[in-house]
Design an enzyme around this catalytic site. Structure first.
Site, mmCIF file in Angstrom:
data_model
loop_
_atom_site.group_PDB
_atom_site.id
_atom_site.type_symbol
_atom_site.label_atom_id
_atom_site.label_comp_id
_atom_site.label_asym_id
_atom_site.label_seq_id
_atom_site.Cartn_x
_atom_site.Cartn_y
_atom_site.Cartn_z
ATOM 1 C CG HIS A 44 -2.003 -1.064 1.080
ATOM 2 N ND1 HIS A 44 -1.766 -2.374 1.408
ATOM 3 C CD2 HIS A 44 -3.282 -1.020 0.639
ATOM 4 C CE1 HIS A 44 -2.857 -3.089 1.189
ATOM 5 N NE2 HIS A 44 -3.792 -2.294 0.719
ATOM 6 C CG MET A 174 -6.801 -7.217 12.261
ATOM 7 S SD MET A 174 -7.259 -8.554 13.384
ATOM 8 C CE MET A 174 -8.548 -9.343 12.416
ATOM 9 C CE LYS A 226 -14.051 -19.067 17.284
ATOM 10 N NZ LYS A 226 -13.036 -19.304 18.342
#
Length: 329
Positions: A44, A174, A226
């Site tokens: 990025h 994250m 999850k």
């Protein structure tokens, strides 16, 4: 190869000015991309810059736009990004959250119609530098397979949590997939497999083959069911609170533009007590014996600080091919 940080900033700014950016905006964007590479988030930073330029030229990003206030409800504000540069909109909104939190103790700024914020962790660091806890969320186009599904209908929606600390801020940045799509592309460019299973191939089989995962765009959510649930809830939060677009909207248009984001800032209590609590938690976590020689247990953000120091001392690590591509712009 490595190049001086200042040279990286200057090169980005040169190109942005050629694209018609105002001086102040060119400075902010150039610094953001350079800092991402400086801190080791190459996907990025420099590596993403050519795509950013392409989006500007294609009219997907309004270089002159700034956020405008939609409404304010005390500690909650809604803003419209007006399709402006994501890094500028995000920095602006976190600044606004910081200001409100310093007044009220907590603040939430929701943003719609913005663009890719590049490294989400940047805005966590921004809050921590101001002495505040920061939480940031964005949605994205669907590249992640829901648990029990076979196609990508979830965004790889990043979550950032930052806690200030004198000896080095604790910053978690994250994605909700085992590997971000940018990281998959990075492994693919080096002809390397993923260290762990990170997605599905075209046949729906979990694999470490980075080329196969890049082609299928079917990323594996962290923690299986999850991560799948977390991704959906993050999309719900940013879309509902900003009254903006959800993953479905961007995916159907096949462009990661006009995303929705959330910036939360919280003023912690007594500085000394906060520092003591954070240090205690870090010390206990790191007391676990290392499973691999010469690879100690790290807290979130610790490796970033080490990479940053090395980059400023020895120069920022860049992909020579991409560096030459950017210099030719």
């Amino acid at each position: 190869m490595r190049i001086p940080f200042e040279q990286l900033v200057a090169e980005f700014k040169r190109i942005l000015l050629q694209l018609g950016f105002a001086e102040e905006k060119a400075d902010l964007c150039a610094l953001a991309f350079a800092e991402n590479s400086r801190d080791g988030v190459y996907t990025h930073g420099l590596n993403r810059f050519p795509k950013f330029v392409k989006s500007i030229k294609a009219g997907e990003i309004n270089r002159d736009a700034m956020p405008t206030l939609v409404n304010g409800l005390g500690a909650l504000e809604r803003w419209d990004g007006n399709w402006g540069p994501g890094v500028i909109n995000a920095r602006f909104c976190m600044d606004r959250a910081i200001t409100l939190a310093q007044q009220n103790g907590i603040a939430c700024v929701a943003l719609k119609n913005t663009n890719h914020w590049m490294r989400g962790g940047s805005y966590g660091w921004q809050a921590a530098e101001a002495g505040l806890i920061g939480i940031c969320i964005t949605n994205a186009t669907a590249t992640t397979v829901p648990w029990g599904g076979t196609t990508s209908t979830l965004g790889n929606n990043p979550l950032v949590i930052a806690v200030p600390r004198q000896e080095g801020h604790v910053v978690l940045d994250m994605a909700v997939s085992q590997y971000s799509y940018g990281k998959v592309l990075q492994y693919k460019s080096y002809n390397q497999p993923l260290p762990f299973q990170g997605g599905y191939d075209s046949e729906g089989v979990l694999t470490t083959d980075s080329e196969a995962v890049a082609a299928s765009m079917r990323l594996l959510p962290i923690g299986f069911w999850k991560g799948s649930g977390l991704s959906m809830m993050l999309d719900l939060l940013v879309a509902v609170l900003s009254e903006g677009r959800a993953v479905k909207d961007m995916t159907e248009e096949k462009t990661e533009a006009g995303v929705s984001q959330l910036f939360i800032a919280i003023k912690p209590g007594d500085n000394e007590q906060t520092e003591s609590i954070v240090n205690q938690i870090i010390a206990f976590t790191k007391s676990s014996p290392s499973a691999r020689a010469n690879e100690p247990v790290l807290y979130p953000g610790e490796n970033t600080l080490k990479t940053r120091a090395k980059s400023l001392d020895e120069g920022v690590l860049v992909d020579e091919k991409i560096w030459e591509e950017v210099r030719a712009l």
